[in-house]
Write a protein that holds these residues in place. Structure first.
Motif, PDB file in Angstrom:
ATOM      1  N   LEU A 107      91.752 -12.112 103.395  1.00  0.00           N
ATOM      2  CA  LEU A 107      92.867 -11.216 103.727  1.00  0.00           C
ATOM      3  C   LEU A 107      93.935 -11.339 102.650  1.00  0.00           C
ATOM      4  N   ARG A 108      94.338 -10.210 102.074  1.00  0.00           N
ATOM      5  CA  ARG A 108      95.415 -10.205 101.080  1.00  0.00           C
ATOM      6  C   ARG A 108      96.769 -10.056 101.764  1.00  0.00           C
ATOM      7  N   PHE A 109      96.861  -9.063 102.657  1.00  0.00           N
ATOM      8  CA  PHE A 109      98.093  -8.803 103.406  1.00  0.00           C
ATOM      9  C   PHE A 109      97.772  -7.838 104.536  1.00  0.00           C
ATOM     10  N   SER A 110      98.717  -7.651 105.431  1.00  0.00           N
ATOM     11  CA  SER A 110      98.531  -6.673 106.506  1.00  0.00           C
ATOM     12  C   SER A 110      99.748  -5.752 106.541  1.00  0.00           C
ATOM     13  N   VAL A 111      99.531  -4.579 107.086  1.00  0.00           N
ATOM     14  CA  VAL A 111     100.582  -3.558 107.144  1.00  0.00           C
ATOM     15  C   VAL A 111     100.640  -3.036 108.581  1.00  0.00           C
ATOM     16  N   PRO A 112     101.839  -2.999 109.184  1.00  0.00           N
ATOM     17  CA  PRO A 112     101.960  -2.512 110.563  1.00  0.00           C
ATOM     18  C   PRO A 112     101.851  -0.986 110.648  1.00  0.00           C
ATOM     19  N   ARG A 113     101.672  -0.509 111.878  1.00  0.00           N
ATOM     20  CA  ARG A 113     101.621   0.937 112.150  1.00  0.00           C
ATOM     21  C   ARG A 113     102.807   1.636 111.473  1.00  0.00           C
ATOM     22  N   ASP A 114     102.551   2.803 110.938  1.00  0.00           N
ATOM     23  CA  ASP A 114     103.528   3.659 110.256  1.00  0.00           C
ATOM     24  C   ASP A 114     103.935   3.142 108.882  1.00  0.00           C
ATOM     25  N   GLY A 115     103.333   2.050 108.421  1.00  0.00           N
ATOM     26  CA  GLY A 115     103.548   1.608 107.048  1.00  0.00           C
ATOM     27  C   GLY A 115     102.785   2.532 106.112  1.00  0.00           C
ATOM     28  N   VAL A 116     103.178   2.565 104.847  1.00  0.00           N
ATOM     29  CA  VAL A 116     102.494   3.420 103.884  1.00  0.00           C
ATOM     30  C   VAL A 116     101.918   2.586 102.746  1.00  0.00           C
ATOM     31  N   LEU A 117     100.793   3.065 102.241  1.00  0.00           N
ATOM     32  CA  LEU A 117     100.095   2.428 101.133  1.00  0.00           C
ATOM     33  C   LEU A 117      99.720   3.504 100.127  1.00  0.00           C
ATOM     34  N   GLU A 118      99.742   3.163  98.856  1.00  0.00           N
ATOM     35  CA  GLU A 118      99.356   4.114  97.819  1.00  0.00           C
ATOM     36  C   GLU A 118      97.841   4.100  97.643  1.00  0.00           C
ATOM     37  N   LEU A 119      97.249   5.269  97.580  1.00  0.00           N
ATOM     38  CA  LEU A 119      95.820   5.412  97.335  1.00  0.00           C
ATOM     39  C   LEU A 119      95.549   5.167  95.858  1.00  0.00           C
ATOM     40  N   LEU A 120      94.663   4.215  95.535  1.00  0.00           N
ATOM     41  CA  LEU A 120      94.339   3.905  94.141  1.00  0.00           C
ATOM     42  C   LEU A 120      92.998   4.457  93.708  1.00  0.00           C
ATOM     43  N   GLU A 121      92.031   4.486  94.614  1.00  0.00           N
ATOM     44  CA  GLU A 121      90.688   4.978  94.305  1.00  0.00           C
ATOM     45  C   GLU A 121      90.168   5.763  95.495  1.00  0.00           C
ATOM     46  N   PRO A 122      89.257   6.702  95.258  1.00  0.00           N
ATOM     47  CA  PRO A 122      88.676   7.446  96.382  1.00  0.00           C
ATOM     48  C   PRO A 122      87.932   6.508  97.335  1.00  0.00           C
ATOM     49  N   PRO A 123      87.858   6.870  98.613  1.00  0.00           N
ATOM     50  CA  PRO A 123      87.160   6.040  99.595  1.00  0.00           C
ATOM     51  C   PRO A 123      85.686   5.858  99.237  1.00  0.00           C
ATOM     52  N   LYS A 124      85.165   4.687  99.606  1.00  0.00           N
ATOM     53  CA  LYS A 124      83.760   4.409  99.357  1.00  0.00           C
ATOM     54  C   LYS A 124      83.258   3.456 100.439  1.00  0.00           C
ATOM     55  N   ALA A 125      82.184   3.837 101.084  1.00  0.00           N
ATOM     56  CA  ALA A 125      81.527   3.002 102.092  1.00  0.00           C
ATOM     57  C   ALA A 125      82.482   2.497 103.177  1.00  0.00           C
ATOM     58  N   GLY A 126      83.396   3.366 103.616  1.00  0.00           N
ATOM     59  CA  GLY A 126      84.285   3.008 104.717  1.00  0.00           C
ATOM     60  C   GLY A 126      85.552   2.269 104.327  1.00  0.00           C
ATOM     61  N   TRP A 127      85.756   2.042 103.023  1.00  0.00           N
ATOM     62  CA  TRP A 127      86.925   1.315 102.526  1.00  0.00           C
ATOM     63  C   TRP A 127      87.625   2.133 101.448  1.00  0.00           C
ATOM     64  N   VAL A 128      88.905   1.823 101.226  1.00  0.00           N
ATOM     65  CA  VAL A 128      89.663   2.492 100.177  1.00  0.00           C
ATOM     66  C   VAL A 128      90.571   1.468  99.496  1.00  0.00           C
ATOM     67  N   LYS A 129      90.657   1.566  98.171  1.00  0.00           N
ATOM     68  CA  LYS A 129      91.536   0.654  97.433  1.00  0.00           C
ATOM     69  C   LYS A 129      92.960   1.186  97.505  1.00  0.00           C
ATOM     70  N   VAL A 130      93.898   0.285  97.880  1.00  0.00           N
ATOM     71  CA  VAL A 130      95.288   0.677  98.097  1.00  0.00           C
ATOM     72  C   VAL A 130      96.251  -0.303  97.428  1.00  0.00           C
ATOM     73  N   ARG A 131      97.504   0.142  97.298  1.00  0.00           N
ATOM     74  CA  ARG A 131      98.563  -0.712  96.770  1.00  0.00           C
ATOM     75  C   ARG A 131      99.774  -0.614  97.677  1.00  0.00           C
ATOM     76  N   HIS A 132     100.369  -1.773  97.966  1.00  0.00           N
ATOM     77  CA  HIS A 132     101.606  -1.847  98.738  1.00  0.00           C
ATOM     78  C   HIS A 132     102.778  -1.617  97.778  1.00  0.00           C
ATOM     79  N   ARG A 133     103.938  -1.261  98.313  1.00  0.00           N
ATOM     80  CA  ARG A 133     105.138  -1.058  97.473  1.00  0.00           C
ATOM     81  C   ARG A 133     105.488  -2.288  96.649  1.00  0.00           C
ATOM     82  N   ASP A 134     105.152  -3.476  97.146  1.00  0.00           N
ATOM     83  CA  ASP A 134     105.482  -4.706  96.415  1.00  0.00           C
ATOM     84  C   ASP A 134     104.505  -4.999  95.279  1.00  0.00           C
TER      85      ASP A 134
END
Length: 148
Positions: A107-134
């Motif tokens: 686990l790298r980190f968790s984000v609560p409901r209504d939090g936002v994450l930046e999309l870094l790569e298209p989804p693949k096999a049920g997962w998506v690469k994301v970036r937090h504001r930090d």
């Protein structure tokens, strides 16, 4: 018979074309942007959204876009208030972002409901690469997110 087959195929192609259009998602550029009932600044304000809030663009006309939010609400927003930066909204109580696209990965980190994450790569096999504001990055389950 051939004529009716050709007509049927043309009609089917005409109806399928709008369905084939890819979904267009954008995010709000700045905090405190109002969404309106109609495409005019003097129209009724429906609600105000925060910076990075993702919306699905349904249609655009000149300086306005008709958008849908994660709750299914439809409103108008000035085109100038939208960014092409792809942000995703957490729609579960807590989304766990992992080091790799695997539930057994650390686990790298968790984000609560209504939090936002930046999309870094298209989804693949049920997962998506994301970036937090930090700046933290990792992989989140696509089922935890809206805006894909």
């Amino acid at each position: 018979m051939k004529k009716s087959l050709v007509v049927s195929l043309l009609l089917a192609a005409g109806f399928a074309a709008p369905l084939a259009k890819a979904l267009e998602f954008r995010s709000v550029k700045e905090t405190g942007v109002a969404l309106y009932e109609a495409p005019a600044l003097n129209a009724k304000k429906l609600f105000v959204v925060s910076r990075y809030y993702p919306v699905e663009v349904l249609t655009s006309q000149k300086e306005w876009s008709r958008v849908r939010d994660a709750t299914g609400g439809i409103a108008w927003i000035p085109v100038a208030a939208l960014s092409t930066q792809r942000m995703l909204l957490v729609v579960v109580d807590k989304s766990e972002v992992r080091a790799e696209a695997d539930a057994a990965s650390p686990l790298r980190f968790s984000v609560p409901r209504d939090g936002v994450l930046e999309l870094l790569e298209p989804p693949k096999a049920g997962w998506v690469k994301v970036r937090h504001r930090d700046g933290s990055e990792g992989y989140a389950r696509i089922t935890d997110l809206w805006g894909l």
